[in-house]
Scaffold this motif. Structure first.
Motif, PDB file in Angstrom:
ATOM      1  N   PRO A 306       0.825  -1.206   0.000  1.00  0.00           N
ATOM      2  CA  PRO A 306       0.000   0.000   0.000  1.00  0.00           C
ATOM      3  C   PRO A 306       0.861   1.258   0.000  1.00  0.00           C
ATOM      4  N   GLY A 307       0.479   2.210  -0.832  1.00  0.00           N
ATOM      5  CA  GLY A 307       1.199   3.460  -0.908  1.00  0.00           C
ATOM      6  C   GLY A 307       2.204   3.546  -2.012  1.00  0.00           C
ATOM      7  N   LYS A 308       2.444   2.454  -2.714  1.00  0.00           N
ATOM      8  CA  LYS A 308       3.435   2.462  -3.774  1.00  0.00           C
ATOM      9  C   LYS A 308       2.773   2.781  -5.114  1.00  0.00           C
ATOM     10  N   MET A 309       3.382   3.679  -5.873  1.00  0.00           N
ATOM     11  CA  MET A 309       2.841   3.999  -7.181  1.00  0.00           C
ATOM     12  C   MET A 309       3.007   2.812  -8.110  1.00  0.00           C
ATOM     13  N   CYS A 310       1.987   2.524  -8.914  1.00  0.00           N
ATOM     14  CA  CYS A 310       2.048   1.417  -9.854  1.00  0.00           C
ATOM     15  C   CYS A 310       2.763   1.844 -11.131  1.00  0.00           C
ATOM     16  N   ALA A 311       3.344   0.860 -11.800  1.00  0.00           N
ATOM     17  CA  ALA A 311       4.063   1.148 -13.039  1.00  0.00           C
ATOM     18  C   ALA A 311       3.135   1.733 -14.086  1.00  0.00           C
ATOM     19  N   SER A 312       1.878   1.266 -14.133  1.00  0.00           N
ATOM     20  CA  SER A 312       0.931   1.806 -15.105  1.00  0.00           C
ATOM     21  C   SER A 312       0.625   3.271 -14.816  1.00  0.00           C
ATOM     22  N   GLU A 313       0.537   3.621 -13.550  1.00  0.00           N
ATOM     23  CA  GLU A 313       0.346   5.021 -13.196  1.00  0.00           C
ATOM     24  C   GLU A 313       1.546   5.861 -13.609  1.00  0.00           C
ATOM     25  N   MET A 314       2.741   5.305 -13.413  1.00  0.00           N
ATOM     26  CA  MET A 314       3.943   6.018 -13.807  1.00  0.00           C
ATOM     27  C   MET A 314       3.974   6.258 -15.315  1.00  0.00           C
ATOM     28  N   MET A 315       3.592   5.246 -16.094  1.00  0.00           N
ATOM     29  CA  MET A 315       3.590   5.410 -17.542  1.00  0.00           C
ATOM     30  C   MET A 315       2.534   6.424 -17.983  1.00  0.00           C
ATOM     31  N   ALA A 316       1.380   6.438 -17.304  1.00  0.00           N
ATOM     32  CA  ALA A 316       0.361   7.430 -17.626  1.00  0.00           C
ATOM     33  C   ALA A 316       0.851   8.829 -17.303  1.00  0.00           C
ATOM     34  N   LEU A 317       1.552   8.958 -16.195  1.00  0.00           N
ATOM     35  CA  LEU A 317       2.110  10.255 -15.818  1.00  0.00           C
ATOM     36  C   LEU A 317       3.121  10.724 -16.857  1.00  0.00           C
ATOM     37  N   ASP A 318       4.016   9.831 -17.261  1.00  0.00           N
ATOM     38  CA  ASP A 318       5.035  10.201 -18.242  1.00  0.00           C
ATOM     39  C   ASP A 318       4.411  10.552 -19.586  1.00  0.00           C
ATOM     40  N   ALA A 319       3.345   9.847 -19.948  1.00  0.00           N
ATOM     41  CA  ALA A 319       2.692  10.127 -21.223  1.00  0.00           C
ATOM     42  C   ALA A 319       2.068  11.509 -21.251  1.00  0.00           C
ATOM     43  N   ARG A 320       1.768  12.069 -20.084  1.00  0.00           N
ATOM     44  CA  ARG A 320       1.158  13.394 -20.016  1.00  0.00           C
ATOM     45  C   ARG A 320       2.184  14.489 -19.746  1.00  0.00           C
ATOM     46  N   GLY A 321       3.443  14.171 -19.862  1.00  0.00           N
ATOM     47  CA  GLY A 321       4.463  15.210 -19.744  1.00  0.00           C
ATOM     48  C   GLY A 321       5.398  15.064 -18.580  1.00  0.00           C
ATOM     49  N   GLY A 322       5.127  14.163 -17.647  1.00  0.00           N
ATOM     50  CA  GLY A 322       6.034  13.978 -16.532  1.00  0.00           C
ATOM     51  C   GLY A 322       5.920  15.072 -15.493  1.00  0.00           C
ATOM     52  N   THR A 323       6.805  15.052 -14.533  1.00  0.00           N
ATOM     53  CA  THR A 323       6.769  16.002 -13.417  1.00  0.00           C
ATOM     54  C   THR A 323       8.074  16.748 -13.229  1.00  0.00           C
ATOM     55  N   GLY A 324       8.951  16.680 -14.203  1.00  0.00           N
ATOM     56  CA  GLY A 324      10.217  17.386 -14.053  1.00  0.00           C
ATOM     57  C   GLY A 324      11.077  16.779 -12.973  1.00  0.00           C
ATOM     58  N   SER A 325      11.725  17.642 -12.216  1.00  0.00           N
ATOM     59  CA  SER A 325      12.656  17.162 -11.190  1.00  0.00           C
ATOM     60  C   SER A 325      11.954  16.385 -10.092  1.00  0.00           C
ATOM     61  N   ALA A 326      10.649  16.622  -9.910  1.00  0.00           N
ATOM     62  CA  ALA A 326       9.930  15.875  -8.873  1.00  0.00           C
ATOM     63  C   ALA A 326       9.850  14.394  -9.184  1.00  0.00           C
ATOM     64  N   GLY A 327      10.069  14.044 -10.447  1.00  0.00           N
ATOM     65  CA  GLY A 327       9.979  12.647 -10.822  1.00  0.00           C
ATOM     66  C   GLY A 327      11.041  11.768 -10.233  1.00  0.00           C
ATOM     67  N   ARG A 328      12.075  12.374  -9.603  1.00  0.00           N
ATOM     68  CA  ARG A 328      13.111  11.528  -9.014  1.00  0.00           C
ATOM     69  C   ARG A 328      12.568  10.688  -7.864  1.00  0.00           C
ATOM     70  N   PHE A 329      11.488  11.165  -7.239  1.00  0.00           N
ATOM     71  CA  PHE A 329      10.888  10.380  -6.167  1.00  0.00           C
ATOM     72  C   PHE A 329      10.243   9.111  -6.714  1.00  0.00           C
ATOM     73  N   ASN A 330       9.748   9.191  -7.950  1.00  0.00           N
ATOM     74  CA  ASN A 330       9.043   8.052  -8.514  1.00  0.00           C
ATOM     75  C   ASN A 330       9.953   6.849  -8.688  1.00  0.00           C
ATOM     76  N   LEU A 331      11.217   7.103  -9.019  1.00  0.00           N
ATOM     77  CA  LEU A 331      12.148   5.992  -9.190  1.00  0.00           C
ATOM     78  C   LEU A 331      12.284   5.207  -7.899  1.00  0.00           C
ATOM     79  N   ALA A 332      12.377   5.931  -6.776  1.00  0.00           N
ATOM     80  CA  ALA A 332      12.490   5.240  -5.495  1.00  0.00           C
ATOM     81  C   ALA A 332      11.203   4.518  -5.146  1.00  0.00           C
ATOM     82  N   ALA A 333      10.076   5.113  -5.504  1.00  0.00           N
ATOM     83  CA  ALA A 333       8.797   4.484  -5.173  1.00  0.00           C
ATOM     84  C   ALA A 333       8.573   3.205  -5.956  1.00  0.00           C
ATOM     85  N   LEU A 334       9.161   3.086  -7.140  1.00  0.00           N
ATOM     86  CA  LEU A 334       8.975   1.897  -7.966  1.00  0.00           C
ATOM     87  C   LEU A 334      10.055   0.848  -7.745  1.00  0.00           C
TER      88      LEU A 334
END
Length: 416
Positions: A306-334
Motif C-alpha cells: 500500500p502506498g506504492k505507485m504502480c508502473a501503469s500510473e507512472m507510464m500514464a504520468l510520463d505520457a502526459r508530460g512527466g513532473t520534471g525534477s519531482a519525478g526523481r521520487f518516482n524511481l524510489a517508489a517503484l
C-alpha cells in the motif's frame, strides 16, 4: 612354461560364476524395464491437445532430420567397408576431385529437408502461439465459442507458485486444479527473477518475468494427477519449486471452487501476499477462500505494498508530460526491493527532517484516477500539488488546473 593351464583355469572360474552373472544381468534388465514402464513420457504422450500438437511437430521434425542422418550414417559404414585397404576389387582413383551427380545429391537433399523443416516449424509456431486462443479442444472436438475460457493468474514466487482464480475468487499455492476439456487462459508473471511455468502434460513452457505479463492458452483432455514445475533456474529453492496439477470434471471443479470459497478459510489480502512473497522452500499446498481485488494487477505493476505507485500510473504520468525534477521520487517508489525503500527526503528543500520520507503515491486526473485503485491502498495523506518543472501539457499551451500529483509523507526512521 606354457600359459594354457592358466588360461584354462581362468575360463573355468568364469564358467563357475556364469549362473550368478546371469542372475545379475536378469535383475538389471528387469529393473530397467520396471523403471521405463513407470515413465509416463508426458512430453511425447501428453494429456493436453496443445502439448500433443507440439509433440507431433517434434516427431515430424525428427523424422525429417533422420532422412539425412540415417543415410549418412549408413553410407559412412558402407564407404569404410568398400574402400578398406584389404579390398583389392575397389577402384583406386587418387586423382578424383569432382562429381556433378554427387554434388547435386549432397546439396539438394539437405536443402529440401531444410525447406520442409522451415515450413513445418513456421506454420506450427504461429498456430501454437501461446497468446493465440485455441481453435479446438482436441482433434475430434471443436471449441465451443459459447463457453468462455477459464482465467487463471499465475505468480512465480521464491520458491513456490501462486494460482489465483479471479472468476471463482479463490487462490492456491503449489496446487493447480483444472477442468478437463475446457480452454484455460493463463496470465503469468513473476514477483522476483525470471522463471518458467511448465506442465509437460498440458503445454510447453512459457516464461514468467517480473513487471510483465505473459499469456498461455492450453487445455487438459484427461482427468488425472500431473506435475508442474519451474523450468528456469531461480535460486536456492529451485529444485523444490514444483506443484501438483489435477485434471477434474467440470462439475468437480465447480464443486471444489465453491467448497473452497465457502470454507471460511484464510483470505489472500495484500498483507498476506507480502508475507507469502518472502522466500521459502518446500512450501506445502495452501488454499485461500478469498482474494484481494486487483492483486495480480498490482503484482504485475510492482505496487502490492500500500502506498506504492504502480508502473501503469507512472507510464500514464510520463505520457502526459512527466513532473520534471519531482519525478526523481518516482524511481524510489517503484524500486521493487521487497523492503519498500523510498527516497530519503532530507535532501529535499522545504524544511523536511531526516526522518521524513517523501514519494509520489498516486496520479490523479482532474476528474477521475487513470486506473482503478484498490480499497486496500490508503488515501494520500498530503494533497499538496506538484505542477512539474514548467513542462507543457501535451496538446495544449497551459496546464489544467487542480492537483496533478498527491504526495505521501511517512515518519519512519531512515534506513541505516
Amino acid at each position: 612354461m606354457s600359459q594354457k593351464p592358466a588360461r584354462f583355469a581362468l575360463f573355468a572360474s568364469m564358467h563357475r560364476f556364469r549362473p550368478r552373472l546371469t542372475v545379475v544381468r536378469a535383475g538389471l534388465v528387469g529393473s530397467a524395464a520396471a523403471l521405463l514402464g513407470g515413465c509416463k513420457l508426458e512430453v511425447l504422450n501428453p494429456s493436453g491437445d496443445v502439448a500433443w500438437q507440439q509433440a507431433h511437430m517434434v516427431e515430424i521434425a525428427t523424422a525429417l532430420m533422420l532422412l539425412i542422418i540415417v543415410p549418412v550414417m549408413a553410407l559412412t559404414v558402407w564407404f569404410a567397408w568398400k574402400y578398406r585397404a584389404g579390398n583389392t576389387e575397389a577402384r583406386y582413383e587418387p586423382e578424383w576431385s569432382h562429381s556433378t551427380q554427387l554434388e547435386l545429391v549432397i546439396w539438394s537433399a539437405p536443402l529440401l529437408i531444410i525447406i520442409a523443416l522451415g515450413a513445418v516449424t513456421w506454420v506450427g509456431t504461429h498456430l501454437q502461439d501461446p497468446y493465440r486462443a485455441l481453435a479446438r479442444i482436441d482433434k475430434d472436438k471443436p471449441l465451443d465459442a459459447r463457453i468462455a475460457p477459464l482465467d487463471i493468474e499465475v505468480v512465480a514466487l521464491d520458491w513456490k507458485w501462486l494460482f489465483i482464480y479471479p472468476g471463482q475468487k479463490v487462490a492456491t499455492v503449489n496446487e493447480l486444479v483444472l477442468p478437463v476439456d475446457r480452454q484455460v487462459r493463463f496470465h503469468i508473471t513473476s514477483a522476483t527473477v525470471m522463471n518458467s511455468f511448465y506442465v509437460p502434460a498440458m503445454a510447453g513452457q512459457i516464461y514468467a518475468m517480473p513487471g510483465m505479463e505473459t499469456t498461455l492458452h492450453a487445455v487438459l483432455n484427461k482427468q488425472g494427477d500431473y506435475t508442474g514445475f519451474s523450468a528456469n533456474y531461480s535460486g536456492a529453492g529451485f529444485s523444490h519449486m514444483r506443484f501438483a496439477t489435477h485434471g477434474v470434471s467440470a462439475a468437480a471443479f465447480e464443486s471444489w471452487a465453491a467448497g473452497l470459497r465457502d470454507s471460511k478459510g484464510a483470505a489472500l489480502t495484500r498483507e498476506a501476499y507480502l508475507q507469502l512473497e518472502k522466500p521459502s522452500e518446500k512450501e506445502p499446498v495452501r488454499r485461500f477462500a478469498s482474494v484481494a481485488p486487483d492483486l495480480f494487477d498490482a503484482v504485475v505493476n510492482l505496487c502490492v505494498r500500500p502506498g506504492k505507485m504502480c508502473a501503469s500510473e507512472m507510464m500514464a504520468l510520463d505520457a502526459r508530460g512527466g513532473t520534471g525534477s519531482a519525478g526523481r521520487f518516482n524511481l524510489a517508489a517503484l524500486t521493487y526491493d521487497k523492503n519498500g525503500r523510498e527516497q530519503v527526503a532530507s535532501a529535499v528543500p522545504g524544511g523536511l527532517t531526516a526522518a521524513d520520507r517523501l514519494f509520489v503515491k498516486a496520479w490523479c486526473a482532474p476528474t477521475k484516477p487513470l486506473r482503478a485503485a484498490s480499497a486496500e491502498v490508503a488515501s494520500p495523506a498530503n494533497s499538496a500539488p506538484l505542477r512539474g518543472a514548467a513542462i507543457a501539457w501535451p496538446g495544449s499551451v497551459t496546464k489544467p488546473a487542480g492537483p496533478l500529483l498527491s504526495l505521501a509523507r511517512t515518519t519512519r526512521a531512515p534506513r541505516s
